[in-house]
Design a protein around this motif. Structure first.
Motif: not given
Length: 316
Positions: A40-42, A82-92
């Motif tokens: 997974s990439v984001r 298996n999976s990655v995601a970023s917070s809406p503000d990009g901090r996490y």
């Protein structure tokens, strides 16, 4: 020809503004990193960094401009990520793993915010952040969906149950009110993100398992991809599949529908414009989705014959 040949040398994206190259990148090689399959990439919402999770159990964060790692590889899981995601503000950044847990890190460092308790009885296949940044949703091989508090990693409510196959993908609606999930049972389900209740009936239509789901920016539609080789667009409110008419340009210039019936003819110099995936499907809801077919320049009668005769002469 210059671009055709020199373009082969570039392995990074080139930014074009106002039709000109502001700076030309030097040839580079892909950044070295994972030694196993990347699952997974984001991109971060601000586009400054890229996060990846891989089967070697490591989490990596890269500078999106240079491709260089921003920190040492992170290993907080004992099983593949298996999976990655970023917070809406990009901090996490959040990661879901086969070890049945999710972990949350500060994107700018190697500091871990939390590693959750095991809320699933099997590996996590997909994670997503709510647009309001308050919660994280995860789907699992155990056929359930869980919602987590994004600050503490605590459970929010009970598991969401209903699918009869493992969960392949999850996503939030733009207003954070709903969650959509795809499953190996070939169906899509919509859930109330606050109560966890199933909304409406399962969306059926795919003939094989669902691989990916996403909401449209306005929240009115859901798009799904499947291993049956099709993409479907659904009405998120009415929970129904929107009918579509598929067409394709042939080498002879004729545009034919899915039944091979003749629709219209396009000259060779304009035919390439119809290759765009964005317009290969005209939806019955096209008026609401901004799909237009402009026939103001179409030729009929004598004009048609003139073009056809001209083409015939050129082909001799």
């Amino acid at each position: 020809m210059l671009w055709k040949e020199s373009g082969k040398l570039f392995t990074r994206l080139i930014q074009v503004q106002q039709g000109r190259m502001k700076t030309w990148p030097t040839p580079s090689t892909p950044s070295k990193g994972p030694t196993a399959i990347i699952s997974s990439v984001r991109y971060s919402p601000d586009g400054l960094y890229i996060v990846s999770g891989s089967r070697d159990k490591y989490l990596r964060i890269y500078n999106a401009e240079t491709g260089a790692p921003t920190c040492e590889p992170l290993k907080s899981h004992i099983q593949p990520v298996n999976s990655v995601a970023s917070s809406p503000d990009g901090r996490y950044v959040v990661f879901g793993s086969d070890d049945k847990t999710i972990s949350l890190y500060y994107a700018s460092s190697t500091v871990q915010v939390f590693k959750s308790q095991k809320g699933h009885t099997s590996g996590i296949t997909s994670v997503a952040y709510s647009p309001d940044g308050r919660n994280i949703v995860s789907g699992s091989w155990d056929e359930t969906i869980r919602i987590w508090d994004a600050k503490t990693g605590a459970f929010v409510g009970d598991s969401l149950r209903g699918h009869t196959g493992y969960i392949t993908c999850v996503a939030y609606s733009p207003d954070s009110r709903y969650i959509v999930s795809g499953s190996h049972d070939d169906t899509i389900r919509i859930w109330d993100a606050k109560t966890g209740a199933s909304v409406g009936k399962p969306l059926t239509g795919h003939t094989s398992y669902v691989t990916s789901v996403a909401y449209s920016p306005d929240g009115r539609h859901i798009v799904s991809g499947s291993s049956d080789g099709t993409i479907r667009v659904w009405n998120a409110e009415g929970s129904r599949d929107l009918p579509t008419t598929n067409f394709s340009p042939d080498h002879d210039g004729w545009i034919r529908n899915s039944d091979r019936g003749l629709l219209f003819w396009v000259s060779e110099d304009c035919g390439n414009l119809l290759i765009s995936p964005a317009i290969l499907t005209i939806s019955a809801g096209g008026a609401a989705r901004g799909v237009r077919l402009d026939a103001s320049g179409a030729c009929f009668g004598a004009s048609w014959e003139l073009i056809m005769n001209r083409n015939s002469v050129q082909n001799v």
